[in-house]
Design an enzyme around this catalytic site. Structure first.
Site, PDB file in Angstrom:
ATOM      1  N   GLU A 171       0.798  -1.225   0.000  1.00  8.71           N
ATOM      2  CA  GLU A 171       0.000   0.000   0.000  1.00  8.71           C
ATOM      3  C   GLU A 171       0.832   1.278   0.000  1.00  8.71           C
ATOM      4  O   GLU A 171       0.839   2.033   0.996  1.00  8.71           O
ATOM      5  CB  GLU A 171      -0.968  -0.015   1.193  1.00  8.71           C
ATOM      6  CG  GLU A 171      -1.885  -1.222   1.184  1.00  8.71           C
ATOM      7  CD  GLU A 171      -2.922  -1.210   2.314  1.00  8.71           C
ATOM      8  OE1 GLU A 171      -2.904  -0.299   3.143  1.00  8.71           O
ATOM      9  OE2 GLU A 171      -3.746  -2.138   2.341  1.00  8.71           O
ATOM     10  N   GLU A 365      -5.284  -8.647   0.371  1.00 16.17           N
ATOM     11  CA  GLU A 365      -5.967  -8.337   1.633  1.00 16.17           C
ATOM     12  C   GLU A 365      -7.442  -8.104   1.351  1.00 16.17           C
ATOM     13  O   GLU A 365      -7.796  -7.410   0.395  1.00 16.17           O
ATOM     14  CB  GLU A 365      -5.436  -7.061   2.296  1.00 16.17           C
ATOM     15  CG  GLU A 365      -4.108  -7.199   2.965  1.00 16.17           C
ATOM     16  CD  GLU A 365      -3.663  -5.902   3.658  1.00 16.17           C
ATOM     17  OE1 GLU A 365      -4.520  -5.093   4.053  1.00 16.17           O
ATOM     18  OE2 GLU A 365      -2.449  -5.722   3.765  1.00 16.17           O
TER      19      GLU A 365
HETATM   20  O1  IFM Z   1      -4.527  -3.324   8.998  1.00 13.44           O
HETATM   21  C1  IFM Z   1      -4.431  -2.782   7.726  1.00 13.44           C
HETATM   22  C2  IFM Z   1      -3.220  -3.325   6.995  1.00 13.44           C
HETATM   23  O2  IFM Z   1      -2.046  -3.078   7.700  1.00 13.44           O
HETATM   24  C3  IFM Z   1      -3.090  -2.695   5.640  1.00 13.44           C
HETATM   25  N1  IFM Z   1      -4.306  -2.761   4.898  1.00 13.44           N
HETATM   26  C4  IFM Z   1      -5.527  -2.362   5.563  1.00 13.44           C
HETATM   27  C5  IFM Z   1      -5.647  -3.088   6.895  1.00 13.44           C
HETATM   28  C6  IFM Z   1      -6.970  -2.692   7.594  1.00 13.44           C
HETATM   29  O3  IFM Z   1      -7.019  -1.317   7.794  1.00 13.44           O
END
Ligand code: IFM
Length: 455
Positions: A171, A365
């Site tokens: 990210e 994710e």
């Molecule tokens: O916890 C975070 C993660 O570290 C990165 N992506 C989003 C998740 C939820 O906010």
């Protein structure tokens, strides 16, 4: 609880089912065995940065309980585990001397995963920059890209005989904007222009590291995990439509475009100049040849998806406009306050496939925060999480049905962990963690996911 069957036959037969975590959020013991200080260690002790004064000092104590956590994953039946390496454990000062003990920790973890039949997916950077590098300008400093490449070299040289799946960054938008524009994440800075420089250096470090990892890893599959926030206009009014386009450029295209060889979007360059984030005629951080380096071909793109947004004029750089949306309607909200919009995931995957044509897409994710804890019988009935996962896995299957090359899905997260500035107040885990005792209790979603992927 009533669940709708997800049609998994739409997915490829070798689809990877996994769970994901990151170092600072679960490991704890941040300075153990010679590790250095990270920007999150420094940020967390400043009053008011993390809710309730929480920190990653202990987190889920995974640094000491990793064997138990690997056993949990084996019980869950996942074939893949995505985790991040803490740069400060490997190079305590960010560059220079290598800390052998840090490498040993990850070697043991990887070996245990492989023994359990779980394929490791390593992310090199999930936001925990060594504090020493921050003191030299952090990601604002172009030289940090070089330090990252050296770090990638050290880790891939050691783990390259056992790990084939690599992600450079997690990210980059968050590294750049949450950390340097909004100031809500480490290092807590608040300058849009700086955030642009940071984003560029992160992408540059990605492009430079990919060939280094490939060189060290036979059969490597290398990518990057990009967060996305699909956007729709709040209304059909031209001003809202223009705002949606701007938001999409700010949040999505600014990172996807250069990674896939399209350079920075020219409409956004123009808009950023008009807003004074960039000088009139240049981008001071952009050097000749950078865009070619950033566009180094990758084997897959990781997509992190949680929610989407409806944008109205005047809120085109806001992360939370609060406008209800979803098709046909939002399916409620998670406890992060994020609208549940699985249909936007399908559309976004189709768009990535059509626009950027990555060879492979992994959902690196996806998950939901709900605080359900054990009832008197010790059961954790997190039906809302099950429903969320079911709808999003269904959305991925829908994308596969239209020819999108999706190859894997990782639930965020294995454990209830430190949700950054929200501390332990938000729980994303399939496994509930009592943060006082570190007791782990699989939730109903854990059992549901095991059944789903076990066939
Ligand atoms: O916890 C975070 C993660 O570290 C990165 N992506 C989003 C998740 C939820 O906010």
């Amino acid at each position: 609880m009533h669940t709708e069957p997800v049609d998994l036959s739409l997915l490829p037969s070798d689809f990877a089912w996994g769970v994901a975590t990151s170092a600072y959020q679960i490991e704890g013991s941040p300075r153990a065995d010679g590790a250095g200080e990270s920007i999150w260690d420094r940020f967390a002790v400043q009053p008011g940065t993390i809710l309730n004064g929480d920190s990653g000092e202990t987190a889920c104590d995974h640094y000491r309980r990793w064997e138990e956590d690997v056993e949990l994953m084996a019980e869950l039946g996942v074939g893949a585990y995505r985790f991040s390496v803490a740069w400060t454990r490997i190079l305590p000062d960010g560059a220079g001397e290598v800390n052998r003990a840090g490498l040993t920790f990850y070697e043991r973890l990887v070996d245990a995963l492989r023994d359990a039949g779980i394929e490791p997916y390593v992310t090199l950077y999930h936001w925990d920059l060594p504090q020493r590098l921050e003191e030299a300008g952090g990601w604002r400093n172009r030289e940090t890209a070089g330090a990252f490449v050296e770090y990638a070299r050290v880790v891939s040289e050691v783990l390259g005989d056992r790990v084939t799946r690599w992600m450079t960054h997690n990210e980059p938008w968050v590294t750049a904007f949450a950390g340097h524009r909004d100031g809500v994440f480490a290092p807590g800075r608040t300058d849009f222009g700086e955030a642009l420089a940071v984003g560029h250096h992160v992408l540059l470090s990605h492009g430079l590291a990919v060939p280094v990892i490939r060189q060290n890893v036979p059969g490597a599959s290398v990518g990057i995990a990009l967060d996305c926030r699909p956007a729709v206009p709040a209304t059909r009014a031209p001003a809202d439509v223009a705002a949606q386009r701007h938001f999409d450029g700010f949040r999505n295209r600014w990172f996807f475009d250069p990674v896939f060889g399209k350079g920075y979007p020219s409409d956004m360059m123009k808009a950023y100049r008009a807003r004074g984030y960039l000088p009139a005629k240049s981008a001071p951080w952009l050097q000749s040849g950078d865009l070619e380096l950033i566009a180094e071909p990758i084997d897959f793109v990781g997509i992190n998806y949680y929610t989407s947004i409806a944008v109205r004029a005047g809120e085109e750089e806001s992360e939370d406009t609060g406008v209800p949306h979803g098709s046909p309607a939002p399916e409620g909200y998670t406890e992060m306050g994020w609208p549940i919009t699985p249909g936007e995931l399908t559309r976004f995957l189709e768009r990535v496939h059509e626009t950027y044509e990555p060879p492979m897409i992994l959902i690196t994710e996806n998950g939901a925060s709900y605080s359900d804890g054990p009832d008197e019988a010790g059961v954790i009935a997190d039906d809302r999480r099950i429903r969320y996962l079911e709808r999003h896995i269904g959305a991925v299957a829908q994308a596969a049905a239209t020819g999108v090359p999706v190859a894997g899905y990782f639930v965020w997260s294995l454990l209830d962990n430190l949700e950054w500035a929200s501390g332990f107040s938000q729980r994303f885990g399939l496994v509930w963690v009592d943060h006082a005792t570190q007791q782990r209790v699989p939730k109903n979603s854990f059992h549901w996911y095991r059944q789903l992927i076990g066939g």
